[in-house]
Design an enzyme around this catalytic site. Structure first.
Site, PDB file in Angstrom:
ATOM      1  CG  HIS A   9      -0.215   0.224   2.517  1.00 27.54           C
ATOM      2  ND1 HIS A   9       0.437  -0.794   3.154  1.00 27.54           N
ATOM      3  CD2 HIS A   9      -0.020   1.332   3.276  1.00 27.54           C
ATOM      4  CE1 HIS A   9       1.000  -0.337   4.257  1.00 27.54           C
ATOM      5  NE2 HIS A   9       0.743   0.951   4.357  1.00 27.54           N
TER       6      HIS A   9
HETATM    7  C1  UD1 Z   1      -1.643   4.843   7.015  1.00 26.85           C
HETATM    8  C2  UD1 Z   1      -0.265   5.229   7.549  1.00 26.85           C
HETATM    9  C3  UD1 Z   1       0.750   4.149   7.171  1.00 26.85           C
HETATM   10  C4  UD1 Z   1       0.277   2.780   7.606  1.00 26.85           C
HETATM   11  C5  UD1 Z   1      -1.106   2.535   7.027  1.00 26.85           C
HETATM   12  C6  UD1 Z   1      -1.673   1.204   7.426  1.00 26.85           C
HETATM   13  C7  UD1 Z   1       0.199   7.649   7.597  1.00 26.85           C
HETATM   14  C8  UD1 Z   1       0.985   8.725   6.967  1.00 26.85           C
HETATM   15  N1  UD1 Z   1       0.219   6.478   6.961  1.00 26.85           N
HETATM   16  O1  UD1 Z   1      -1.556   4.830   5.587  1.00 26.85           O
HETATM   17  O2  UD1 Z   1       1.971   4.426   7.826  1.00 26.85           O
HETATM   18  O3  UD1 Z   1       1.178   1.813   7.124  1.00 26.85           O
HETATM   19  O4  UD1 Z   1      -1.975   3.568   7.506  1.00 26.85           O
HETATM   20  O5  UD1 Z   1      -2.895   0.979   6.792  1.00 26.85           O
HETATM   21  O6  UD1 Z   1      -0.391   7.872   8.631  1.00 26.85           O
HETATM   22  N2  UD1 Z   1      -9.050   4.512   3.417  1.00 26.85           N
HETATM   23  C9  UD1 Z   1     -10.258   3.853   3.426  1.00 26.85           C
HETATM   24  N3  UD1 Z   1     -10.749   3.422   4.631  1.00 26.85           N
HETATM   25  C10 UD1 Z   1     -10.098   3.620   5.802  1.00 26.85           C
HETATM   26  C11 UD1 Z   1      -8.894   4.302   5.779  1.00 26.85           C
HETATM   27  C12 UD1 Z   1      -8.368   4.740   4.583  1.00 26.85           C
HETATM   28  O7  UD1 Z   1     -10.867   3.660   2.399  1.00 26.85           O
HETATM   29  O8  UD1 Z   1     -10.616   3.190   6.857  1.00 26.85           O
HETATM   30  C13 UD1 Z   1      -8.495   4.972   2.123  1.00 26.85           C
HETATM   31  C14 UD1 Z   1      -8.892   6.402   1.792  1.00 26.85           C
HETATM   32  O9  UD1 Z   1      -9.051   6.497   0.427  1.00 26.85           O
HETATM   33  C15 UD1 Z   1      -7.655   7.183   2.207  1.00 26.85           C
HETATM   34  C16 UD1 Z   1      -6.541   6.194   1.888  1.00 26.85           C
HETATM   35  O10 UD1 Z   1      -7.080   4.916   2.182  1.00 26.85           O
HETATM   36  O11 UD1 Z   1      -7.522   8.396   1.532  1.00 26.85           O
HETATM   37  C17 UD1 Z   1      -5.288   6.417   2.687  1.00 26.85           C
HETATM   38  O12 UD1 Z   1      -5.571   6.417   4.087  1.00 26.85           O
HETATM   39  P1  UD1 Z   1      -4.580   7.183   5.099  1.00 26.85           P
HETATM   40  O13 UD1 Z   1      -5.037   7.024   6.497  1.00 26.85           O
HETATM   41  O14 UD1 Z   1      -4.375   8.560   4.611  1.00 26.85           O
HETATM   42  O15 UD1 Z   1      -3.201   6.444   4.895  1.00 26.85           O
HETATM   43  P2  UD1 Z   1      -2.845   4.905   4.680  1.00 26.85           P
HETATM   44  O16 UD1 Z   1      -2.374   4.721   3.283  1.00 26.85           O
HETATM   45  O17 UD1 Z   1      -3.904   3.997   5.200  1.00 26.85           O
END
Ligand code: UD1
Length: 368
Positions: A207
Site C-alpha cells: 500500500h
Molecule cells: C496509514 C499510515 C501508514 C500505515 C497505514 C496502514 C500515515 C501517513 N500512513 O496509511 O503508515 O502503514 O496507515 O494501513 O499515517 N481509506 C479507506 N478506509 C479507511 C482508511 C483509509 O478507504 O478506513 C483509504 C482512503 O481512500 C484514504 C486512503 O485509504 O484516503 C489512505 O488512508 P490514510 O489514512 O491517509 O493512509 P494509509 O495509506 O492507510
C-alpha cells in the site's frame, strides 16, 4: 496519573492493546482513556480490531477521516486540542508513526503535557516517506522514548536525545502476537474455508505510495508477483488505497477473486486473528509494510520487503527479512531463492518476549 492513549490507524491497535492491559493492572495509580482519531474508519480497517484484540472501544472518536496529509494532521490537532483542554491529562501515549502519532504529540506538547512515544527511534532515512517525517517530529518532542532494539537507541542518541529519556523495552506488537498466536492457529481459514494447504501459499500486502502510486512501478511489481503466483498462489488482502490505484491504472486484471485461491487472489482487508493465522501458515510473505517485517521474524516465516530501505534493520540483521527494493527482477530472484529453500534461519530479537507493555508501565510508574 491520568493518561490519554491514542490510536488512529490500523497498525496502532495491536500496539496499544497490551499497553491498556498492563495499565489495567494498576487501577489505583493509573486512570486512562482511549482516543481514536478516526484516521482509519472502515469496519475492516478499524472496528473489527477492537473485538479481535479484546480491547475496550474508544472513549472518544475524533472522526477526522481521510484527507491530504495537511488536512488530516490539522483536523486531528484541532479536535485533540479540545480533548486535552477538557480532560487535562498528565501524559499522552502515542504509538507507531502514522499521522495521528505526530499530530497528537505536537498538540499535547504545546499545551505543556508530557508525551510518551512507543516504538521510538526507528529511522528509514527516507524523507519521501510520510512516516519518517512523523517519526522525526514525534521523537524530538517526546519525554519518554520506548524502543524496540539497539538500532533505535543508537539513532536517538545520535540525534542528541538524552539517554535518560530512552528506554529499551522490547516490542509491544510482538506482545500482542505472542498472546494471540495459539488462538490464531485454530482460525481454520486456510485449510477449511479457503481449502489451501499450510505452506502452500504466499501472503502479500502492498500500500506504500512508493509502490502503488506510479503505474510503471506498480505494474512492474504485479507482473513479477504474477510470475511467482504461477508456482505459489498469493493471497492478497487489499488495502483500500491500493484497490483504488489498481482500478485507476487499469491493473485490476492481475487479480483473481473466485472461489479457488489461485494467482494473485484478492480479498478484503482481514481482521487481526485471520491475518495472523494466514501469515503463520504462509510459505512466504511479500510486503511493503513495517510491522509485518517484525511479525514474520517472530513467526520464522521468510519475508520479502519490497522497499529500498527499512526502519527495522534488526529484522534483516537477525530475523527472516530480505530487503529487495521494488525492482521486479530482484523480487523474483529472492522469491526463487526462498522457494528453493536457500535461506538461513532467523532469530528473535532481544526482549521481543511478550513483556514490553509491562516494562513500559513500570517505567511510567517509577519515573513520572
Ligand atoms: C496509514 C499510515 C501508514 C500505515 C497505514 C496502514 C500515515 C501517513 N500512513 O496509511 O503508515 O502503514 O496507515 O494501513 O499515517 N481509506 C479507506 N478506509 C479507511 C482508511 C483509509 O478507504 O478506513 C483509504 C482512503 O481512500 C484514504 C486512503 O485509504 O484516503 C489512505 O488512508 P490514510 O489514512 O491517509 O493512509 P494509509 O495509506 O492507510
Amino acid at each position: 496519573m491520568k493518561v490519554i492513549n491514542i490510536v488512529g490507524a490500523r497498525p496502532n491497535f495491536m500496539k496499544m492493546a497490551p499497553i491498556i492491559e498492563a495499565m489495567n493492572k494498576h487501577p489505583e495509580r493509573i486512570e486512562h482513556i482511549l482516543v481514536h482519531t478516526g484516521q482509519h474508519y472502515d469496519e475492516k480497517m478499524s472496528v473489527s480490531f477492537f473485538g479481535d484484540l479484546g480491547m475496550p472501544h474508544p472513549d472518544i472518536n475524533l472522526e477526522v477521516g481521510s484527507g491530504s496529509h495537511a488536512e488530516q494532521t490539522a483536523r486531528i490537532m484541532v479536535a485533540f486540542e479540545k480533548i486535552c483542554l477538557k480532560e487535562k491529562p498528565d501524559l499522552v501515549i502515542v504509538v507507531g508513526d502514522v499521522n495521528s502519532t505526530m499530530a497528537c504529540t505536537i498538540t499535547a506538547k504545546k499545551l505543556g503535557i508530557k508525551v510518551a512515544h512507543v516504538e521510538a527511534g526507528l529511522r528509514s532515512r527516507d524523507m519521501t516517506m510520510p512516516e519518517e517525517i512523523n517519526r522525526l517530529c514525534t521523537d524530538v518532542l517526546c519525554d519518554f522514548l520506548f524502543t524496540t532494539d539497539h538500532w533505535a537507541d543508537e539513532n536517538l542518541m545520535a540525534e542528541g536525545i538524552p539517554k535518560e529519556k530512552i528506554f529499551f523495552v522490547g516490542n509491544v506488537m510482538i506482545d500482542t502476537l505472542l498472546k494471540h498466536r495459539e488462538k490464531a492457529r485454530e482460525v481454520g481459514l486456510v485449510d477449511k474455508e479457503w481449502r489451501i494447504k499450510p505452506g502452500g501459499f504466499a501472503t502479500l500486502t502492498m500500500h506504500r505510495p512508493s509502490n502503488v502510486d506510479d503505474p510503471g512501478v506498480f505494474g512492474g511489481l504485479l507482473k513479477a508477483l504474477h510470475e511467482i503466483s504461477r508456482e505459489l498462489p498469493i493471497v492478497f488482502p487489499i488495502h483500500p488505497r491500493t484497490r483504488k490505484m489498481a482500478e485507476q491504472f487499469g491493473l485490476s486484471h492481475y487479480f483473481s477473486s473466485g472461489d479457488t485461491v489461485e494467482g494473485i487472489w484478492m480479498t478484503e482487508p482481514l481482521g487481526y486473528m485471520e491475518f495472523l493465522h494466514l501469515n503463520m501458515n504462509a510459505r512466504l510473505v511479500l510486503t511493503d509494510s513495517g510491522g509485518l517485517q517484525e511479525e514474520t521474524t517472530v513467526l520464522g516465516v521468510p519475508c520479502i520487503t519490497m522497499r529500498n530501505n527499512t526502519e527495522r534493520p534488526i529484522t534483516c540483521e537477525v530475523g527472516t527479512n530480505f530487503l529487495v527494493g521494488n525492482n521486479p527482477e530482484k523480487v523474483l530472484e529472492c522469491a526463487r531463492r526462498i522457494l528453493e529453500g536457500n535461506v538461513p534461519e532467523g532469530r528473535v530479537p532481544e526482549r521481543w518476549d511478550g513483556r514490553a507493555a509491562e516494562r513500559i508501565v513500570q517505567v511510567l510508574l517509577e519515573k513520572r
